[in-house]
Design a protein around this motif. Structure first.
Motif, mmCIF file in Angstrom:
data_model
loop_
_atom_site.group_PDB
_atom_site.id
_atom_site.type_symbol
_atom_site.label_atom_id
_atom_site.label_comp_id
_atom_site.label_asym_id
_atom_site.label_seq_id
_atom_site.Cartn_x
_atom_site.Cartn_y
_atom_site.Cartn_z
ATOM 1 N N ASN A 111 1.231 -1.353 -0.021
ATOM 2 C CA ASN A 111 -0.260 -0.145 0.006
ATOM 3 C C ASN A 111 0.779 1.270 0.005
ATOM 4 O O ASN A 111 2.339 1.186 1.018
ATOM 5 C CB ASN A 111 -0.836 -0.291 1.044
ATOM 6 N N LEU A 136 -13.527 4.023 -1.667
ATOM 7 C CA LEU A 136 -12.544 5.133 -0.062
ATOM 8 C C LEU A 136 -12.947 6.421 -0.531
ATOM 9 O O LEU A 136 -12.966 6.665 -2.187
ATOM 10 C CB LEU A 136 -11.665 4.714 -0.624
ATOM 11 N N LEU A 140 -7.353 4.000 -4.141
ATOM 12 C CA LEU A 140 -6.612 3.116 -3.830
ATOM 13 C C LEU A 140 -5.406 2.787 -4.130
ATOM 14 O O LEU A 140 -5.756 2.636 -6.230
ATOM 15 C CB LEU A 140 -7.068 1.665 -3.021
ATOM 16 N N ASN A 175 -9.458 -0.795 3.808
ATOM 17 C CA ASN A 175 -8.028 -0.038 4.217
ATOM 18 C C ASN A 175 -7.255 -0.562 5.554
ATOM 19 O O ASN A 175 -6.387 0.257 6.751
ATOM 20 C CB ASN A 175 -9.429 0.860 5.000
ATOM 21 N N GLU A 222 -7.751 0.598 10.566
ATOM 22 C CA GLU A 222 -8.591 0.902 9.266
ATOM 23 C C GLU A 222 -7.560 2.254 8.795
ATOM 24 O O GLU A 222 -8.630 3.162 9.080
ATOM 25 C CB GLU A 222 -10.652 0.609 9.140
ATOM 26 N N GLU A 223 -7.285 2.334 7.327
ATOM 27 C CA GLU A 223 -6.419 3.924 7.622
ATOM 28 C C GLU A 223 -7.509 4.278 6.914
ATOM 29 O O GLU A 223 -7.694 4.222 5.759
ATOM 30 C CB GLU A 223 -5.177 3.458 6.441
ATOM 31 N N VAL A 224 -7.271 5.746 6.337
ATOM 32 C CA VAL A 224 -8.234 6.526 5.809
ATOM 33 C C VAL A 224 -7.327 7.143 4.608
ATOM 34 O O VAL A 224 -6.477 8.369 5.312
ATOM 35 C CB VAL A 224 -9.326 7.838 6.716
ATOM 36 N N TYR A 225 -7.819 7.330 3.647
ATOM 37 C CA TYR A 225 -6.720 7.669 2.536
ATOM 38 C C TYR A 225 -7.476 9.516 2.020
ATOM 39 O O TYR A 225 -8.386 8.949 1.636
ATOM 40 C CB TYR A 225 -6.298 7.484 1.478
#
Length: 231
Positions: A111, A136, A140, A175, A222-225
């Protein structure tokens, strides 16, 4: 000597040479690079160095128009800096846990947000995932790394590696997905039942499906982009 004296603190936290080579985990969340040449690192991750070092932002045309176009198209990207010199440089990324991987002709996908550093002997390219509207906030993208050399990746807390076999695919939350083996080609799937259950059109209703033979690395977070381009 007092348990809480300055001398005791220094003794417990001082830098130590472990003789592990180019990449060395000074702590689980801090990477020491014993540099005699150059290395690529994520922009903004340098926290300290000693020796004669030069930091250069990734040039606009450093890696050719193809990669430049992909980064512009995704609206986001892993901004890299080239570190040159002789000495020690320490890099870290928001306190995330660091894992070092030695590639020996291997191929992995990471990622873009979880790539910390890698040797210049590693070839890389940006891989844009098929986008789904509303999936998202920032889409991604991933970086394909291949060759021989060391790569340092990051994860929020302890990573978990799941093995993928032909008869047992693995589904992950995009995420929470950190990396996967180059032998796998994930696809996005929608779980309508779960979507209805959650009462929303994103998040856990969209999953990455990994089929074949290989492995997937996930994190308990859970990462937020974010992206400059609208989804």
């Amino acid at each position: 000597m007092s348990k809480y004296s300055i001398e005791q603190f220094i003794e417990q936290t001082r830098q130590q040479d472990k003789g592990e080579g180019l990449f060395e985990l000074e702590t689980p969340r801090m990477l020491e690079v014993n540099l005699d040449g150059e290395v690529w690192a994520k922009m903004g991750t340098m926290i300290s160095y000693r020796g004669n070092m030069k930091f250069e932002r990734e040039g606009v045309f450093e890696h050719g128009l193809g990669k430049l176009f992909k980064k512009a198209f995704t609206g986001e990207g892993t901004s890299l800096m080239k570190v040159r010199g002789n000495g020690k440089v320490y890099v870290a990324d928001q306190g995330k846990k660091i894992s070092i991987l030695q590639l020996s002709g291997d191929s992995i996908y990471v990622n873009g947000n979880d790539l910390l550093a890698f040797e210049p002997t590693i070839s890389w390219d940006i891989k844009m995932m098929r986008r789904i509207a509303g999936m998202l906030s920032g889409g991604l993208f991933n970086v394909h790394l291949e060759g021989t050399g060391m790569v340092a990746i990051t994860s929020h807390y302890e990573p978990l590696t799941l093995l993928v076999t032909k008869n047992n695919p693995v589904y992950t939350d995009p995420n929470a997905t950190v990396a996967w083996s180059g032998t796998l080609e994930p696809e996005f799937v929608t779980d309508i039942t779960l979507k209805t259950f959650l009462g929303r059109g994103s998040g856990e209703s969209i999953q990455m499906k990994f089929s074949g033979e290989g492995f997937v690395v996930v994190q308990p977070f859970e990462e937020v982009y974010y992206s400059t381009q609208q989804s």
